[in-house]
Design a protein around this motif. Sequence first.
Motif, PDB file in Angstrom:
ATOM      1  N   ALA A 166       4.992   7.203   5.748  1.00 15.51           N
ATOM      2  CA  ALA A 166       6.256   6.673   5.241  1.00 15.51           C
ATOM      3  C   ALA A 166       6.778   5.504   6.071  1.00 15.51           C
ATOM      4  N   GLN A 167       6.700   5.591   7.381  1.00 14.68           N
ATOM      5  CA  GLN A 167       7.240   4.521   8.224  1.00 14.68           C
ATOM      6  C   GLN A 167       6.501   3.212   8.002  1.00 14.68           C
ATOM      7  N   ALA A 168       5.168   3.275   7.952  1.00 15.74           N
ATOM      8  CA  ALA A 168       4.379   2.056   7.730  1.00 15.74           C
ATOM      9  C   ALA A 168       4.700   1.432   6.387  1.00 15.74           C
ATOM     10  N   ILE A 169       4.904   2.262   5.371  1.00 16.68           N
ATOM     11  CA  ILE A 169       5.228   1.753   4.038  1.00 16.68           C
ATOM     12  C   ILE A 169       6.623   1.140   4.029  1.00 16.68           C
ATOM     13  N   GLN A 170       7.566   1.773   4.693  1.00 19.34           N
ATOM     14  CA  GLN A 170       8.939   1.270   4.721  1.00 19.34           C
ATOM     15  C   GLN A 170       9.064  -0.036   5.493  1.00 19.34           C
ATOM     16  N   GLU A 171       8.163  -0.288   6.432  1.00 17.41           N
ATOM     17  CA  GLU A 171       8.209  -1.514   7.236  1.00 17.41           C
ATOM     18  C   GLU A 171       7.649  -2.727   6.496  1.00 17.41           C
ATOM     19  N   ALA A 172       6.948  -2.513   5.405  1.00 17.82           N
ATOM     20  CA  ALA A 172       6.318  -3.622   4.685  1.00 17.82           C
ATOM     21  C   ALA A 172       7.347  -4.441   3.916  1.00 17.82           C
ATOM     22  N   ASN A 173       7.094  -5.743   3.817  1.00 18.91           N
ATOM     23  CA  ASN A 173       7.964  -6.612   3.019  1.00 18.91           C
ATOM     24  C   ASN A 173       7.822  -6.332   1.526  1.00 18.91           C
ATOM     25  N   CYS A 174       6.683  -5.790   1.155  1.00 17.85           N
ATOM     26  CA  CYS A 174       6.404  -5.473  -0.244  1.00 17.85           C
ATOM     27  C   CYS A 174       5.352  -4.381  -0.268  1.00 17.85           C
ATOM     28  N   VAL A 175       5.403  -3.511  -1.280  1.00 12.18           N
ATOM     29  CA  VAL A 175       4.425  -2.438  -1.422  1.00 12.18           C
ATOM     30  C   VAL A 175       3.734  -2.571  -2.770  1.00 12.18           C
ATOM     31  N   ILE A 176       2.429  -2.465  -2.766  1.00 12.15           N
ATOM     32  CA  ILE A 176       1.659  -2.413  -4.008  1.00 12.15           C
ATOM     33  C   ILE A 176       1.209  -0.968  -4.197  1.00 12.15           C
ATOM     34  N   ALA A 177       1.585  -0.366  -5.315  1.00 12.68           N
ATOM     35  CA  ALA A 177       1.234   1.020  -5.618  1.00 12.68           C
ATOM     36  C   ALA A 177       0.234   1.030  -6.770  1.00 12.68           C
ATOM     37  N   VAL A 178      -0.972   1.466  -6.484  1.00 10.71           N
ATOM     38  CA  VAL A 178      -2.065   1.433  -7.453  1.00 10.71           C
ATOM     39  C   VAL A 178      -2.394   2.855  -7.871  1.00 10.71           C
ATOM     40  N   ALA A 179      -2.289   3.154  -9.171  1.00 10.97           N
ATOM     41  CA  ALA A 179      -2.501   4.530  -9.614  1.00 10.97           C
ATOM     42  C   ALA A 179      -2.950   4.587 -11.062  1.00 10.97           C
ATOM     43  N   GLY A 180      -3.853   5.531 -11.326  1.00 10.46           N
ATOM     44  CA  GLY A 180      -4.242   5.840 -12.693  1.00 10.46           C
ATOM     45  C   GLY A 180      -3.627   7.162 -13.093  1.00 10.46           C
ATOM     46  N   MET A 181      -4.376   7.961 -13.892  1.00  4.94           N
ATOM     47  CA  MET A 181      -3.866   9.250 -14.372  1.00  4.94           C
ATOM     48  C   MET A 181      -2.470   9.064 -14.994  1.00  4.94           C
TER      49      MET A 181
END
Length: 251
Positions: A166-181
């Motif tokens: 969570a911390q690494a994701i929150q520190e990013a300027n932008c998040v790319i979330a890649v998901a199927g299903m």
Amino acid sequence: MEVRKILEKVQSGEWSIADAENHLKMQPFEELGFAKLDTHREVRSGFSEVIYCAGKPDEYLVSIFQKMYEKNGEVFGTRASTEQYELVREVLPMVQYDSMAKILKIEKNPQQKAVERIGKIAVCTAGTADIPVAEEAAQTAEYFGSKVERIYDVGVSGLHRLLAHAQAIQEANCVIAVAGMEGALASVIGGLVSNPVIAVPTSVGYGASLNGLSALLTMINSCANGIAVVNIDNGYGAGYMATQINRLAEQ
């Protein structure tokens, strides 16, 4: 080539005024007959033209790669096959190919570019099967100068895996979330971060996933705020948009 670089070459004496004039005459595009190369795109948008390789006739693809390399000293192609890689390599032996991401590229000073990358984009996948699309996104962002942190296989069937990062994701300027299903990963991440999330639905899944349509609809209908959605399997589009956001954040 950027206008600033042209002016710098004239100022340093490397180019004459006539050299610069001849170069500028070729803008805003170069006619190849079967293609019009947008040599002015980087000046307008900050991103050089990228080649979509799939479906291009062999001789056209090779010619485009050659010309782009001559003009820019580097070139980036997406959705390339192994056969296309072999064809391009015959004339440009320095070309690199990633068979998983299907990216075909030549980079100027790749080690120096890696050092100069800015900001931070987190690229997350729900499952391992989503990684090829995620890698297209990650490598696109890296090519255009962004630092990328990969956080793979953190889907909602094991939510503790995501929360551990969570911390690494929150520190990013932008998040790319890649998901199927069912595509739920983007909504979960959207509820954890303050910065934009770019959702990428993939065609991973069983019959009722409808080749990514179910994930696409889930992401579009997310109740989490700050989520933008690109097309199914469009890792390139996500990497490009994330880089725009990352550049603005760093400015």
